[in-house]
Design an enzyme around this catalytic site. Structure first.
Site, PDB file in Angstrom:
ATOM      1  N   TYR A 139       2.413  -4.708  -5.504  1.00 14.86           N
ATOM      2  CA  TYR A 139       1.233  -5.395  -4.803  1.00 14.86           C
ATOM      3  C   TYR A 139       1.121  -4.941  -3.668  1.00 14.86           C
ATOM      4  O   TYR A 139       2.326  -4.976  -2.741  1.00 14.86           O
ATOM      5  CB  TYR A 139       1.173  -6.550  -5.132  1.00 14.86           C
ATOM      6  CG  TYR A 139      -0.169  -7.427  -4.325  1.00 14.86           C
ATOM      7  CD1 TYR A 139      -1.242  -7.216  -5.239  1.00 14.86           C
ATOM      8  CD2 TYR A 139      -0.108  -8.251  -3.357  1.00 14.86           C
ATOM      9  CE1 TYR A 139      -2.614  -7.831  -4.569  1.00 14.86           C
ATOM     10  CE2 TYR A 139      -1.349  -8.605  -2.791  1.00 14.86           C
ATOM     11  CZ  TYR A 139      -2.443  -8.549  -3.260  1.00 14.86           C
ATOM     12  OH  TYR A 139      -3.504  -8.827  -2.713  1.00 14.86           O
ATOM     13  N   ASP A 233       6.377  -0.248   1.531  1.00 17.72           N
ATOM     14  CA  ASP A 233       5.599  -1.556   1.947  1.00 17.72           C
ATOM     15  C   ASP A 233       6.766  -2.678   2.076  1.00 17.72           C
ATOM     16  O   ASP A 233       7.447  -2.927   1.132  1.00 17.72           O
ATOM     17  CB  ASP A 233       4.616  -1.859   0.716  1.00 17.72           C
ATOM     18  CG  ASP A 233       4.081  -3.136   0.683  1.00 17.72           C
ATOM     19  OD1 ASP A 233       4.361  -4.012   1.740  1.00 17.72           O
ATOM     20  OD2 ASP A 233       3.019  -3.378   0.339  1.00 17.72           O
ATOM     21  N   LYS A 261       3.784 -10.742   6.869  1.00 18.42           N
ATOM     22  CA  LYS A 261       4.358 -11.892   6.380  1.00 18.42           C
ATOM     23  C   LYS A 261       5.307 -12.293   7.401  1.00 18.42           C
ATOM     24  O   LYS A 261       4.721 -12.941   8.240  1.00 18.42           O
ATOM     25  CB  LYS A 261       5.003 -11.729   5.011  1.00 18.42           C
ATOM     26  CG  LYS A 261       3.872 -11.195   3.807  1.00 18.42           C
ATOM     27  CD  LYS A 261       4.307 -11.930   2.490  1.00 18.42           C
ATOM     28  CE  LYS A 261       3.308 -11.392   1.468  1.00 18.42           C
ATOM     29  NZ  LYS A 261       2.716 -12.261   0.551  1.00 18.42           N
TER      30      LYS A 261
HETATM   31  N1  PMP Z   1       2.201  -5.981   0.454  1.00 18.31           N
HETATM   32  C1  PMP Z   1       3.119  -6.698  -0.056  1.00 18.31           C
HETATM   33  C2  PMP Z   1       4.434  -6.330  -0.544  1.00 18.31           C
HETATM   34  C3  PMP Z   1       2.727  -7.907  -0.509  1.00 18.31           C
HETATM   35  O1  PMP Z   1       3.246  -8.940  -1.146  1.00 18.31           O
HETATM   36  C4  PMP Z   1       1.452  -8.419   0.000  1.00 18.31           C
HETATM   37  C5  PMP Z   1       0.915 -10.075  -0.123  1.00 18.31           C
HETATM   38  N2  PMP Z   1       1.457 -10.705  -1.070  1.00 18.31           N
HETATM   39  C6  PMP Z   1       0.536  -7.637   0.683  1.00 18.31           C
HETATM   40  C7  PMP Z   1       1.096  -6.333   1.028  1.00 18.31           C
HETATM   41  C8  PMP Z   1      -0.587  -8.089   1.287  1.00 18.31           C
HETATM   42  O2  PMP Z   1      -0.318  -8.980   2.344  1.00 18.31           O
HETATM   43  P1  PMP Z   1      -1.567  -9.752   2.978  1.00 18.31           P
HETATM   44  O3  PMP Z   1      -1.837 -10.952   1.880  1.00 18.31           O
HETATM   45  O4  PMP Z   1      -1.230 -10.176   4.094  1.00 18.31           O
HETATM   46  O5  PMP Z   1      -2.952  -9.032   2.961  1.00 18.31           O
END
Ligand code: PMP
Length: 425
Positions: A139, A233, A261
């Protein structure tokens, strides 16, 4: 004074601002939180739960840590958002780059979604190519190209109802995580169109799935051979696993990385960056535009400094987080054994997971999805009834914080013994 139970007035679309919070995969009433302190979440009646959601990752220091929530008036009093750049922003960028050698230049955003979306745009601009290779079950946020086959229960198709235009799939190709042969199948004949391979180096959105030996290295080699970039990511993993992780831990050097995060300590702060040569594709040096009214705002940047201060001043932090993760993982292993259910517990630092499937840990989304969902839902509700809050979806994992004590973990494990027995009956 009697406490009034929460009553949803029905105006919040879908009952929540992010779908997982509605708790659809487990059914029942969604958890409604009134406050959080340290390792604990509290509901409207004041009942306390040991919280392993930790806001899906950011709360490395638990809820409302005094070093992150104290004295905020003083920060705000200097202004919460400027329409100009500022020294602290440059200083935080330098601090981040010092910890992550693959990042020579970076730009701040407010969310992980923006960070990954921007990194993808830079990769396309730099290579002059359209194609993005991603992995089913990873994700990366909720921009169009990220949602096809995504994990975290966000998987969307280009059916009209999803709101994603059908031509999105022309420039996105999906492969199976941990499967280099499938990467080759997915790319066959299109290598010269490939802009980037985007990957969660440690996958945290199909539960916790670790990369098998050689997978990430193999991706790097294939991207290089195709003249394409690698984007890690690390929105979940940076700072949760350490100051240089996961790339530091794995000894790898991606071209671009997205962060989010934990770096904001629960405030909206994220970033993307990488090789200087690649980042020059960004406007005003190049033609690729990213920006944001709130990007790099002094309030969140100040919190970003506080988070790094907390980490840099505490050399034992990651050892303690690892020990807490190990205690929880060992306890869950024992509980699964006692329940005679041969599932595999996966742990990486302060992230812990197991699936309601017997045998080896899942290594891709097909395996991570082949689980007993009814048992998971029963387990979730039994844990919640006993005072432990889990994410209401089997695609999530358990996040610990610096504030989870051995007693919290032992309480959780004792409850898991009972909850597993009843869920697997
Ligand atoms: N990349 C990863 C690996 C994530 O786990 C998330 C959020 N769960 C995101 C991107 C997106 O981040 P945000 O919810 O702050 O937009």
């Amino acid at each position: 004074m009697p406490v009034k139970a929460f009553e949803a007035c029905g105006v919040l679309a879908g009952g929540a601002s992010s779908p997982v919070r509605a708790g659809t995969p487990v059914g029942g009433a969604p958890f409604v939180q009134s406050s959080g302190r340290g390792a604990y979440a509290f509901d409207a009646t004041g009942r306390r739960y040991v919280d392993y959601v930790m806001a899906y990752g950011p709360l490395l220091f638990g809820h409302a840590h005094p070093a992150l929530t104290g004295g905020l008036d003083a920060i705000a009093a200097r202004g919460t958002v400027f329409g100009s750049t500022h020294e602290e922003e440059e200083r935080l960028a330098a601090r981040l780059c010092a910890h992550v050698p693959s990042v020579e230049k970076l730009r701040f955003t407010s969310t992980g979604t923006e960070a990954v979306m921007s990194a993808v745009r830079v990769a396309r601009a730099f290579t002059g190519r359209p194609l993005l290779l991603r992995f089913a079950g990873n994700y990366h946020g909720h921009f169009d190209a990220a949602l096809l086959g995504a994990g975290a229960s966000a998987a969307s198709s280009t059916d009209l109802g999803s709101g994603i235009p059908s031509n999105t799939s022309a420039d996105v190709v999906l492969a199976r995580y941990n499967d280099l042969a499938d990467v080759e199948r997915a790319l066959a004949g299109r290598e010269n169109l490939l802009a980037a391979i985007l990957v969660e180096p440690i996958a945290g959105n199909m539960g916790l799935v670790l990369p098998v030996d050689g997978f990430l290295n193999g991706l790097t080699v294939r991207a290089r051979n195709a003249g394409a970039l690698v984007i890690f990511d690390e929105v979940i993993t940076w700072l949760r696993l350490g100051l240089g992780r996961a790339q530091g831990m794995l000894g790898l050097r991606p071209d671009l990385t997205a962060f989010g995060k934990a770096m904001g300590g629960g405030f909206p702060l994220a970033a993307f960056g990488g090789r200087a040569e690649v980042m020059r594709a960004l406007s005003p040096d190049g033609d690729a535009f990213t920006g944001g009214t709130l990007s790099g705002n002094p309030f969140c940047i100040a919190i970003g400094h506080r988070v790094l201060d907390l980490i840099e001043r505490d050399p034992g932090l990651y050892e303690r987080l690892e020990a807490a993760g190990g205690r929880l993982a060992d306890g869950l292993r024992a509980a699964l054994h006692a329940a005679e259910f041969p599932a595999t517990v996966t742990q990486c630092g302060s992230m812990v997971d197991f699936k309601f499937r017997a045998g080896a840990a899942a290594s891709n989304y097909d395996e991570a999805s082949a689980i007993d969902r009814k048992a998971f839902a029963a387990y979730y509700h039994a844990m919640r009834a006993g005072g432990v809050l889990l994410a209401p979806s089997p695609n999530e994992l358990m996040f610990l914080s610096s504030e989870h004590s051995a007693a919290d973990i032992d309480f959780t494990v004792a409850l898991a013994h009972e909850a597993l027995r009843s869920a697997l009956r």
